[in-house]
Motif scaffolding. Structure first.
Motif, short mmCIF file in Angstrom:
data_model
loop_
_atom_site.label_atom_id
_atom_site.label_comp_id
_atom_site.label_asym_id
_atom_site.label_seq_id
_atom_site.Cartn_x
_atom_site.Cartn_y
_atom_site.Cartn_z
N ARG A 157 50.10 -54.78 43.23
CA ARG A 157 49.00 -53.82 43.19
C ARG A 157 47.71 -54.50 43.64
O ARG A 157 47.59 -55.72 43.56
CB ARG A 157 48.83 -53.28 41.76
N GLU A 212 48.18 -52.86 50.31
CA GLU A 212 47.77 -53.52 49.08
C GLU A 212 48.60 -53.10 47.86
O GLU A 212 48.51 -53.75 46.81
CB GLU A 212 46.28 -53.27 48.79
N GLU A 213 49.37 -52.07 47.97
CA GLU A 213 50.20 -51.62 46.84
C GLU A 213 51.59 -51.32 47.36
O GLU A 213 51.79 -50.36 48.11
CB GLU A 213 49.59 -50.38 46.18
N TRP A 214 52.54 -52.17 46.99
CA TRP A 214 53.87 -52.05 47.58
C TRP A 214 54.94 -52.56 46.63
O TRP A 214 54.65 -53.24 45.64
CB TRP A 214 53.96 -52.80 48.91
N ASP A 272 56.77 -55.69 42.32
CA ASP A 272 55.73 -54.68 42.54
C ASP A 272 54.37 -55.36 42.61
O ASP A 272 54.01 -56.15 41.73
CB ASP A 272 55.73 -53.66 41.39
#
Length: 422
Positions: free
Chosen positions: A338, A380-382, A336
């Motif tokens: 962020r 940017e968040e994945w 993950d």
């Protein structure tokens, strides 16, 4: 341990390694940092030509090395009492902890005459071994055009009146001349003060330049600094666990600073943002694969999805943890990411995500060529999940980086002896 990494400044992804593992890891990370250029410069030559590649190399090292040199001085307690008034010993200590001079692969041997006069020679220069087959023009570009301004740019971090000058250097005459090169380092009040080159003033404004990392614990067993005498070969095993963790994080930060400087130089010469991004992506894919392969082998990790994610957790792509906001679950096969400082700087992680999985694939497939990733989220968040597919061939970008002798280089055990003025 199911979770690796944290957004907290005080946490390092290297903290759960043993002291012995860290002692082997730090020189490995220094070598990986050296291989960044082996990964990136081929694509610069292809896009812009040899002269532009030379200029990019000068700008990337001159923009980053003064910053990370001072960071390491402060972290390990050998910074000069007055900034800008350091001696040759301080310069030499910095070279021993610089991705531009990884131990043994760039085999620096030092002589100190007094605080203001010294010499070094390279008994083995891995970078020269990589470039010599390309011909004398490429050797001159590296050993003359690039080294003259970048050696002084590194020295300026310690003393702006330091001059690094060659006694001899390649192209080698005769062809097997050894040592490969030799240089003097002289600090004189009469020398004109060297100013940082223009890229420095851009890189120093990045978040990486001022990133706070956890201080070394002085109560930890082993050396907590490098304030003692200069030694011929650093015995990383003599340092404390806490010191080695900080070294590892600082070395990864050196790579990010170098890369940010590289991105600026490439972008300035590119016809479009798409061209710049593609060159930088290729550089990342090449170093992602070789670094994962070497880290996996160093720590003898399993050749499966869990082992690949564990290698990725230690990879400079995701470190230091205070810079790259990510968490990994090797057992669950999940990563993950962020938004954080690394995204703000446009660092490597900004090239990864749902929009492009090639660097993640290269890192995973360096462990098992059947591994793949499924990524969902925003730029940017994945979240990435590891899956198993069909065997794949090595990416061209990794094959290009493998051209370097550093990709298969093996360190040897050495004695660490103090160096005193002669």
């Amino acid at each position: 341990m199911s979770q690796t990494g944290s957004p907290s400044t005080g946490t390092s992804r290297y903290a759960d390694l043993s002291r012995e593992e860290l002692a082997r890891l730090v020189p490995e990370l220094l070598l990986i940092g050296q291989l960044i250029d082996r990964s990136g410069m081929a694509w610069c030559i292809q896009a812009f030509g040899r002269q532009a590649m030379t200029d990019i190399a000068i700008e990337e090292w001159a923009g980053s090395s003064p910053i990370y040199t001072r960071r390491m001085q402060r972290a390990l307690g050998y910074a000069p009492a007055v900034e800008g008034q350091g001696d040759v010993v301080t310069i030499f200590k910095g070279l021993q902890l610089d991705i531009g001079a990884p131990p043994q692969f760039m085999d620096f041997r030092y002589t100190v005459h007094d605080p203001w006069h010294g010499e070094f020679r390279l008994d083995h220069c891995g970078a020269l071994m990589d470039v010599e087959p390309m011909g004398p023009d490429y050797v001159k570009a590296m050993c003359h055009d690039i080294e003259d301004p970048t050696f002084d740019a590194t020295a300026v971090a310690t003393n702006p009146r330091a001059q690094v000058r060659p006694l001899h250097r390649p192209p080698r005459v005769p062809a097997d001349r050894s040592p490969h090169c030799a240089w003097t380092v002289t600090i004189e009040e009469s020398h004109p003060a060297v100013e940082p080159l223009a890229p420095y003033f851009e890189v120093v404004r990045t978040r990486a330049a001022t990133l706070a990392l956890a201080p070394i614990d002085p109560a930890d067993e082993g050396l907590g600094d490098y304030a003692g005498p200069l030694v011929s070969d650093l015995d990383f095993g003599a340092f404390s666990h806490s010191a080695l963790v900080r070294m590892a994080d600082e070395v990864c930060l050196q790579m990010h600073l170098l890369n940010v400087s590289f991105v600026l130089a490439v972008r300035a010469r590119s016809e479009s943002e798409e061209q710049a991004r593609e060159i930088c992506r290729k550089q990342l894919v090449g170093i992602a694969g070789i670094a994962a392969e070497r880290l996996h082998r160093l720590l003898d990790l399993p050749a499966d999805a869990g082992g690949a994610l564990r290698a990725l957790a230690l990879h400079p792509l995701l470190n230091p943890a205070a810079y790259v906001e990510a968490s990994l679950d090797p057992e669950g096969g999940r990563l993950d990411v962020r938004p954080g400082d690394a995204h703000a700087d446009g660092a490597w992680i900004s090239l990864c995500g749902p929009q492009d999985v090639s660097a993640l694939q290269a890192a995973l497939r360096a462990v098992d060529d059947r591994l793949d990733v499924e990524v969902e989220g925003t730029a940017e968040e994945w979240t990435a999940r590891v899956v198993t597919g069909e065997p794949t061939k090595e990416p061209d970008e990794v094959a290009v980086t493998r051209f370097s002798t550093g990709s298969s280089f093996e360190f040897e055990a050495r004695r660490s002896l103090p160096i005193y003025p002669v």
